[in-house]
Design an enzyme around this catalytic site. Structure first.
Site, PDB file in Angstrom:
ATOM      1  CB  THR A 174      -0.856  -0.252   1.240  1.00  0.00           C
ATOM      2  OG1 THR A 174      -0.016   0.613   2.525  1.00  0.00           O
ATOM      3  CG2 THR A 174      -1.428  -1.623   1.304  1.00  0.00           C
ATOM      4  CG  HIS A 175       0.445   4.268   0.953  1.00  0.00           C
ATOM      5  ND1 HIS A 175      -0.350   5.114   1.332  1.00  0.00           N
ATOM      6  CD2 HIS A 175      -0.443   3.539   2.353  1.00  0.00           C
ATOM      7  CE1 HIS A 175      -1.381   6.099   2.132  1.00  0.00           C
ATOM      8  NE2 HIS A 175      -1.437   4.236   2.261  1.00  0.00           N
ATOM      9  CB  SER A 296      18.838   1.469 -25.896  1.00  0.00           C
ATOM     10  OG  SER A 296      19.760   3.183 -26.359  1.00  0.00           O
ATOM     11  CE  LYS A 302      17.459   2.021 -20.970  1.00  0.00           C
ATOM     12  NZ  LYS A 302      17.215   2.643 -20.015  1.00  0.00           N
ATOM     13  CD  GLU A 309       7.952   1.664 -21.053  1.00  0.00           C
ATOM     14  OE1 GLU A 309       8.438   2.732 -21.754  1.00  0.00           O
ATOM     15  OE2 GLU A 309       9.551   1.045 -20.979  1.00  0.00           O
TER      16      GLU A 309
END
Ligand code: ARG
Length: 486
Positions: A174-175, A296, A302, A309
């Site tokens: 949570t949070h 990348s 990468k 996304e």
């Protein structure tokens, strides 16, 4: 007025189409400007509804013949012409002409070229206003059915992974702070529930979409003795739209669809955000198949989670389509207005985006590799079983608020030593809790079990809980629902 006064009407406008003027140009004295033609034409995008347009026209023509409004011979000529048009479209041989504005006029003009007067009789008792409303509803009904099937396939895949990890512990947050242990299967089931409601929304939207506008004509209905129920039955509509003005003008079913789509995308966007976090090497709860990531061009190390996304990004696009349709509708007086032509691109793009997203998402989640060791290690770093310790004290008779205070002291002591509370033995726990009257003496050797992850999970065995047994029961139930198409 004398017969030979030179006030006769001006000549008809210059030809706007290969074989003549626009269908409705009789009352106009000037041809439509090129720019205006381009601005108002919709055939470039509404030709996607050609199959639905032909289906609707054939059902209308058969009804006209049944009712004696056109002859059997006219119907035969229309059916024959439409068969050829379908064929031409299927083979990419149909000449779509922006001069003919939209899919409806393009098909009608070709039909008239093929079938002569019979083609011109097709539009009896009908308007493009009820025609287009019918076409969109037919189109959307098909799109919803495809989306529901793809959504079910996604859910089955999700359930398979959840099943495999019904007992794999991970930190629940949570949070975005470690809160309590959950299983990865339980976590995934949360998304199953979200998408289950999404499926309900699409199915519900389908019911309201599946009503027939034809018969409303331009706005007021028609003076011919039409049979709307017969057309509805032939086209598989569950009912007819009961008010002609409403039938041609409202697009609330399209708005509902986009709203359901925006919610589905929002749910997938949330899961995407989690997948992106889980893939971060600092967290490293999962890995995704290489084919759903990209590298990348400059940084050789990468592996970027492009697909999730993009799902997150495309959610913005679908939300935008919902806003576009709501805004399109809000200022329109009854009945049909040309504004409504703008409903199609957002609607089509929403359906396309949902279909592509569901397809890629199902394959993507199938490629998830779970790093169970990292999930478990993360659980040992956030005092995730502190609540279990408090519950233990409560079971031994300490009021919950005192138990909360005692455990908070233990957490502080653990923090001071830089360890997780689950590393404490009985002595350390008692020492830490000493200031709270009644706490330390309630601790026995069995407390160490309460601090364990497996015990914490197993204790939450009620329906909807995270215990492996409860997760497996939820999965079995979800599969049974899917089998029954629910
Ligand atoms: N292309 C139009 C649309 O998409 C068809 C209906 C046109 N009706 C009219 N009265 N101009 O809405």
């Amino acid at each position: 007025m004398t017969a030979n006064k030179p006030s006769s009407p001006p000549p008809p406008p210059a030809s706007t189409s290969a074989d003549g003027a626009k269908t409705w140009s009789g009352r106009f004295s000037e041809p439509v400007a090129e720019l205006v033609k381009r601005y108002t034409a919709s055939v470039s995008f509404d030709q996607r509804m050609a199959a639905q347009d032909i289906r609707g026209s054939l059902a209308h023509a058969r009804m006209l013949a049944r009712q004696g409004i056109i002859s059997r011979a006219d119907l035969a000529a229309i059916e024959c012409g439409m068969a050829q048009i379908k064929d031409e479209i299927a083979h990419g041989e149909f000449n779509w002409n922006p001069d003919d504005e939209d899919v409806h006029l393009n098909i009608e003009r070709r039909l008239t070229a093929l079938a002569g007067d019979a083609g011109k009789r097709l539009h009896t008792g009908r308007s493009r206003n009820d025609q287009v409303a019918t076409d969109i509803r037919l189109w959307l009904r098909d799109a919803i059915d495809r989306i529901l099937a793809l959504l079910a396939a996604f859910q089955r895949q999700l359930l398979d992974i959840a099943d495999e990890h019904a007992a794999t512990p991970m930190p629940g947050f949570t949070h975005l702070q470690v809160a309590q242990p959950v299983t990865f299967g339980h976590h995934l089931l949360a998304y199953y529930e979200m998408t289950r409601r999404d499926a309900e929304r699409f199915a519900d939207c389908r019911r309201r979409t599946n009503r027939l506008p034809l018969g409303a004509a331009a706005l007021a209905g028609t003076s011919y003795p039409i049979d709307r129920a017969g057309v509805a039955a032939e086209l598989g509509f569950e009912d007819i739209c009961r008010n002609s003005l409403d039938a041609v003008s409202d697009r609330d079913f399209a708005i509902e669809f986009c709203a359901a789509g925006a919610l589905l995308m929002t749910h997938l966007s949330r899961l995407s955000e989690e997948i992106i976090l889980w893939m971060n090497p600092r967290i490293a709860f999962i890995d995704l198949g290489d084919s759903f990531c990209t590298g990348s061009s400059i940084m050789p190390q990468k592996k970027n989670p492009d697909v999730p996304e993009l799902v997150r990004g495309k959610t913005g696009r679908v939300n935008g389509h919902l806003m576009a349709l709501l805004t399109l509708m809000k200022g329109q007086p009854l009945a049909y207005n040309k504004d409504n032509q703008e409903d199609k691109e957002p609607l089509f793009d929403t359906a396309d985006t949902l279909i592509d997203t569901l397809r890629v998402y199902t394959d993507m989640i199938a490629s998830i590799q779970v790093k169970a060791g990292n999930m478990r290690a993360a659980l040992a770093q956030g005092h995730a079983t502190a609540t279990d310790l408090a519950d233990y004290l409560v079971r031994k008779g300490l009021p919950f608020r005192d138990a909360h205070e005692a455990v908070a002291l233990a957490v502080r002591a653990a923090e001071a030593r830089g360890v997780d509370i689950s590393c404490f033995g009985l002595r350390e726990l008692r020492d830490a809790m000493n200031p709270v009257p009644g706490a330390a003496e309630r601790l026995d050797g069995d407390v160490l079990e309460a601090l364990g992850i497996e015990g914490s999970l197993a204790a939450r065995a009620h329906p909807g809980g995270t215990a492996p047994a409860a997760v497996r029961a939820a999965i079995a139930r979800a599969r049974a629902d899917l089998d029954q198409g629910m």
